[in-house]
Design a protein around this motif. Structure first.
Motif, PDB file in Angstrom:
ATOM      1  N   ALA A  96       1.682  18.174  -8.980  1.00 21.24           N
ATOM      2  CA  ALA A  96       1.983  16.827  -9.929  1.00 21.24           C
ATOM      3  C   ALA A  96       3.278  17.190 -10.259  1.00 21.24           C
ATOM      4  O   ALA A  96       4.172  15.871 -10.601  1.00 21.24           O
ATOM      5  CB  ALA A  96       1.437  17.501 -11.693  1.00 21.24           C
ATOM      6  N   ALA A  97       3.704  17.910 -10.475  1.00 14.70           N
ATOM      7  CA  ALA A  97       4.873  18.511 -10.401  1.00 14.70           C
ATOM      8  C   ALA A  97       6.032  17.479  -9.382  1.00 14.70           C
ATOM      9  O   ALA A  97       7.257  16.692  -9.821  1.00 14.70           O
ATOM     10  CB  ALA A  97       5.622  19.739 -10.524  1.00 14.70           C
ATOM     11  N   LEU A  98       5.951  17.660  -7.708  1.00  7.22           N
ATOM     12  CA  LEU A  98       6.379  17.430  -7.018  1.00  7.22           C
ATOM     13  C   LEU A  98       6.362  15.259  -7.213  1.00  7.22           C
ATOM     14  O   LEU A  98       7.668  14.699  -6.964  1.00  7.22           O
ATOM     15  CB  LEU A  98       5.673  16.845  -5.622  1.00  7.22           C
ATOM     16  N   MET A  99       5.764  14.535  -7.445  1.00  6.74           N
ATOM     17  CA  MET A  99       5.463  13.355  -8.018  1.00  6.74           C
ATOM     18  C   MET A  99       6.277  12.602  -9.040  1.00  6.74           C
ATOM     19  O   MET A  99       6.226  11.983  -9.143  1.00  6.74           O
ATOM     20  CB  MET A  99       3.951  12.657  -7.819  1.00  6.74           C
ATOM     21  N   ILE A 100       5.306  12.970  -9.840  1.00 10.06           N
ATOM     22  CA  ILE A 100       6.618  13.076 -11.255  1.00 10.06           C
ATOM     23  C   ILE A 100       7.461  13.053 -11.221  1.00 10.06           C
ATOM     24  O   ILE A 100       8.876  12.789 -11.885  1.00 10.06           O
ATOM     25  CB  ILE A 100       5.654  13.890 -12.824  1.00 10.06           C
ATOM     26  N   SER A 118       0.986  -1.070   0.279  1.00  5.46           N
ATOM     27  CA  SER A 118      -0.045   0.094   0.186  1.00  5.46           C
ATOM     28  C   SER A 118       0.409   1.086  -0.133  1.00  5.46           C
ATOM     29  O   SER A 118       1.485   1.491   0.876  1.00  5.46           O
ATOM     30  CB  SER A 118      -1.160  -0.337   1.315  1.00  5.46           C
ATOM     31  N   LEU A 119       0.411   2.317  -1.026  1.00  5.52           N
ATOM     32  CA  LEU A 119       2.018   3.106  -0.992  1.00  5.52           C
ATOM     33  C   LEU A 119       0.508   3.919  -1.583  1.00  5.52           C
ATOM     34  O   LEU A 119       0.125   4.194  -1.704  1.00  5.52           O
ATOM     35  CB  LEU A 119       2.172   2.674  -2.286  1.00  5.52           C
ATOM     36  N   THR A 120       1.171   4.839  -0.818  1.00  7.12           N
ATOM     37  CA  THR A 120       0.417   7.234  -0.729  1.00  7.12           C
ATOM     38  C   THR A 120       2.118   7.461  -0.286  1.00  7.12           C
ATOM     39  O   THR A 120       2.901   7.848  -0.005  1.00  7.12           O
ATOM     40  CB  THR A 120       0.011   7.354   1.261  1.00  7.12           C
ATOM     41  N   LEU A 121       2.113   8.111  -2.200  1.00  4.75           N
ATOM     42  CA  LEU A 121       2.977   9.536  -2.544  1.00  4.75           C
ATOM     43  C   LEU A 121       2.967  10.081  -2.080  1.00  4.75           C
ATOM     44  O   LEU A 121       4.105  11.321  -2.290  1.00  4.75           O
ATOM     45  CB  LEU A 121       3.706   8.648  -3.512  1.00  4.75           C
ATOM     46  N   LEU A 122       2.180  11.070  -1.374  1.00  5.88           N
ATOM     47  CA  LEU A 122       1.907  12.825  -1.401  1.00  5.88           C
ATOM     48  C   LEU A 122       1.017  12.660  -0.452  1.00  5.88           C
ATOM     49  O   LEU A 122      -0.003  11.559   0.345  1.00  5.88           O
ATOM     50  CB  LEU A 122       0.831  13.407  -2.802  1.00  5.88           C
ATOM     51  N   VAL A 123       1.102  13.365   0.769  1.00  2.00           N
ATOM     52  CA  VAL A 123       0.028  14.165   1.476  1.00  2.00           C
ATOM     53  C   VAL A 123       0.264  15.712   1.537  1.00  2.00           C
ATOM     54  O   VAL A 123       0.992  16.994   0.685  1.00  2.00           O
ATOM     55  CB  VAL A 123       0.946  14.040   2.929  1.00  2.00           C
ATOM     56  N   SER A 160       2.735  17.471  -0.409  1.00  2.00           N
ATOM     57  CA  SER A 160       4.612  17.622  -0.284  1.00  2.00           C
ATOM     58  C   SER A 160       4.234  16.573  -0.330  1.00  2.00           C
ATOM     59  O   SER A 160       3.612  15.287  -0.189  1.00  2.00           O
ATOM     60  CB  SER A 160       4.661  17.728   1.253  1.00  2.00           C
ATOM     61  N   LEU A 161       5.614  15.690  -0.324  1.00  2.00           N
ATOM     62  CA  LEU A 161       5.969  14.250  -0.979  1.00  2.00           C
ATOM     63  C   LEU A 161       5.497  12.964   1.237  1.00  2.00           C
ATOM     64  O   LEU A 161       6.200  14.466   1.887  1.00  2.00           O
ATOM     65  CB  LEU A 161       7.922  14.093  -1.281  1.00  2.00           C
TER      66      LEU A 161
END
Length: 738
Positions: free
Chosen positions: A513-517, A460-465, A472-473
């Motif tokens: 979007a920029a943070l994640m990609i 189970s992955l959550t990559l943004l908060v 933020s990451l």
């Protein structure tokens, strides 16, 4: 003699412990002091796995753990403490010892995240480590001997989920039993509350080495005052204190801002006050003033704030000046600054270089799967739901893992190592679809041995908060992902779908979007892997355009390659040799950033089909599942795509029509589509649409069986007129036109 560690073996043990679910941190060699400032939740795998002799000791965060640290040199007393542990605590903890000493540490799982407890007396001390502490689990003790684990059971060999859980009631009973052994009348002392005095606060284990921040963050002093204020504000905005705001962390950050103020940051106190008031633990202005005025420089530095801000997603590179590579002489902190070593790649990282310094023969692009996946880059697959994204991705996974072009697309250098992560479906569902695809393409387990898969139930992955409304990451989520990547060491990572990883953060936000990609881009570049991410298309957008992706433009802009699945339109089915009613099962893969061409036979076409699985469970489920898979579709525009009875019925309807049917007419008696659809319907289960009829007519004209010619059409009471009509080729039907 100085004992040293095999760095490769240290890295392997760290990898194993990370995979087993432990939060690790670097510790100075031959010591106990953490290297990083904010180590309480562990460090990123990419940092941990860069092992050096100076940072070869490994620590374990005790958050969520209960570690019984027995600091006693009398073997008889230690034996009694062990007997108490056997009596009151669960069996089979991990046991760490060092040769030549009776001291030891017992590692359990905690019931929650309790803090540190201590029982101390004339005979020694027993510490119960918890949240805010760490235990050195691998490396060299300050005495010079190597730490050992009894029976080979260590964090590298035992999963964190297998640790026995020590309840707080059991811990209290154990410490009470230790009191007479240690000769103490005060068996349990909590060390979880910190006063306002900074010298006491800084000495607490929570911030054991915060003063080290300036060793790598000296560049803050070189910023202009406005930039100092901007970076302090950005870091505070990235640190969320609305959900959880423990006083010790608040003081830590407050004093870090105080150090920034001493270093020339304007409005630092006001920034800290505004941030503090948003916190869940806010008390009063008086309390804030008392804490602010108690700060004294030297214990906690601005480096703490910058590190926490960076963990929250702040890109420090936006502020860090190039001048850090040549520190100014006379600066009071120069003595502890280590100038970054120069490498062959450093000119490129500093800025523009001369063309003469570019390689005469540039490196080849390392394509892995057709021109869809390239090593070191991110590809984005955008399509609406239920179009076949997941089915196609799974086919790509087994193609690359087997090295076989099962969809007609070349696999370069295969078989390749593939990590496929499905964040929506369970592992059971994933197994069903994977087995169906393997069965359809004739693949065995040995053919896809390099494929590793994870369903939503096992990863189970959550990559943004969201922190204070700002994305933020999520460091924990990225840690989990990087652990998997480093364990599998894939050539290709496939992730499906993106929206399941964002933790409720809106991807309409360009910064999110920029943070994640951007993070995916960094991982792909650093590890030289290809990453392909499936993402949903937005409603009311052209599905095959570069702007189709749901969310902000950064999603597409930061990806090297953007792909889409374009279904075959019924009207275009005949162009690739299909009947219109078969069009819905066929789609092509296109690059939305460059491919705007109409459908043709040379495109990369695939077709959805189904596989009947032998997984029936009678009597409740007498039949197995029918599972969708994809296969290569080879267009054949010249093939007879319609059954012979359909063709015969259409030709008969055209030949009998008087006057000849109009290919464009709308009246029910003369419109070719209406008449032909009625004629062919009995051969298509009683139903045929005008689109079906038009496809049949298009095929008859292209195959030369019907032609469009001027025909003379009579009009009652008036003279005839000329229009285009359908005429059978070779028939003797008169057109009436001389």
């Amino acid at each position: 003699m100085t004992v040293s560690l095999d760095l490769a073996e240290v890295r392997q043990r760290r990898q194993a412990a990370l995979a087993n679910g432990y939060a690790l941190l670097r510790v100075h060699a031959h010591g106990k002091r953490p290297v990083a400032e904010n180590w309480q939740n562990g460090e990123l795998p990419e940092t941990l796995l860069n092992v050096t002799q100076k940072t070869a000791n490994t620590g374990m965060s005790c958050r969520g753990r209960r570690v019984i640290d027995v600091d006693c040199d009398d073997p008889a007393v230690v034996d009694q403490i062990i007997a108490a542990a056997i009596t009151y605590l669960p069996a089979n903890p991990l046991v760490r010892r060092r040769p030549g000493s009776s001291r030891l540490a017992l590692v359990y799982a905690a019931d929650g995240e309790p803090g540190k407890l201590v029982a101390a007396g004339d005979k020694g001390k027993v510490e119960v480590l918890g949240k805010g502490q760490q235990l050195v689990v691998d490396g060299i003790h300050p005495s010079g001997v190597k730490l050992e684990w009894m029976q080979g059971r260590s964090p590298a060999t035992v999963s964190a989920d297998e640790l026995p859980i020590a309840s707080e009631a059991a811990i209290q009973s154990f410490l009470s039993a230790c009191a007479p052994i240690l000769r103490t009348s005060d068996p349990v002392t909590s060390q979880g509350n910190f006063p306002l005095r900074p010298e006491r606060f800084a000495s607490a284990s929570l911030v054991s080495d915060l003063s080290g921040g300036l060793e790598v963050l000296h560049w803050f002093d070189l910023l202009a005052p406005t930039e100092k204020r901007n970076i302090v504000k950005a870091c505070l905005d990235a640190i969320d204190n609305r959900q959880s705001d423990p006083r010790d962390r608040w003081l830590q950050i407050l004093f870090a801002v105080g150090d920034a103020s001493a270093r020339g940051c304007p409005d630092a106190e006001q920034l800290a006050l505004e941030w503090s008031k948003n916190g869940r633990g806010w008390t009063s202005n008086h309390d804030f003033d008392q804490a602010w005025n108690s700060f004294r420089r030297g214990k906690i530095t601005v480096g703490t704030l910058l590190h926490l801000g960076q963990n929250g997603g702040v890109d420090l590179a936006l502020w860090r000046p190039a001048i850090v590579q040549n520190p100014l002489p006379g600066n009071g902190i120069d003595a502890c600054v280590q100038t970054p070593p120069t490498s062959a790649k450093s000119p490129a990282s500093r800025g523009a270089i001369s063309v003469a310094n570019l390689p005469a023969t540039p490196p080849k692009r390392k394509w892995l799967y057709g021109t869809y996946l390239v090593r070191g880059a991110v590809s984005l697959l955008v399509a609406p739901g239920a179009r076949g994204k997941s089915t196609w991705l799974l086919a790509v996974a087994i193609a690359c893992a087997s090295g076989r072009a099962i969809l007609g697309t070349r696999v370069f250098g295969g078989p390749l190592r593939v990590l496929y992560i499905n964040a929506e479906d369970s592992t059971d569902e994933l197994a069903l679809r994977l087995r169906a695809a393997m069965q359809h393409h004739g693949l065995k387990d040995s053919d896809v041995a390099k494929l590793h898969v994870a369903g939503a139930d096992c990863l189970s992955l959550t990559l943004l908060v969201a922190n204070r409304g700002q994305p933020s990451l999520n460091i924990t989520g990225w840690n989990d992902l990087i652990v998997q990547i480093d364990r599998v060491e894939p050539d290709i990572v496939l992730i499906d779908p993106l929206v399941a990883l964002v933790g409720g953060v809106s991807l309409n936000d360009n910064s999110a979007a920029a943070l994640m990609i951007g993070k995916f881009v960094s991982i792909a570049a650093e590890r030289k892997i290809a990453v392909l991410i499936a993402h949903h298309a937005a409603k009311n957008r052209e599905a095959t355009s570069a702007e189709a992706a749901m969310g902000a433009a950064s999603l597409v802009n930061l990806a090297r390659i953007c792909l889409s699945l374009e279904p075959l339109a019924e009207g275009d089915a005949g162009k690739v040799g299909l009947a219109p009613w078969d069009a819905r099962s066929v789609f092509r893969i296109i690059g939305t950033k460059q491919n705007l061409s109409p459908p043709n036979a040379t495109d990369d076409w695939v077709r959805l089909t189904s596989v009947d699985m032998l997984n029936a469970e009678p009597p409740i489920y007498p039949h197995g599942d029918s599972v969708a898979v994809v296969e290569k579709f080879i267009p054949n525009p010249t093939s007879a795509v319609f059954p012979a009875p359909v063709i015969a019925a259409a030709l008969q309807a055209i030949g009998k029509a008087s006057p000849p049917l109009s290919p464009f007419g709308r009246a029910s008696g003369t419109s070719a589509a209406a008449v032909i659809s009625a004629a062919i319907a009995p051969h298509l289960l009683g139903h045929a649409s005008n689109a079906n009829a038009k496809a049949v007519l298009d095929y008859l004209i292209r195959s030369g069986q019907v032609t469009v010619q001027p025909v003379l059409v009579p009009r009652p009471g008036r003279g005839p007129y000329t229009r285009n009509g359908l005429v059978l080729v070779g028939s003797r039907t008169s057109t009436g036109v001389p």
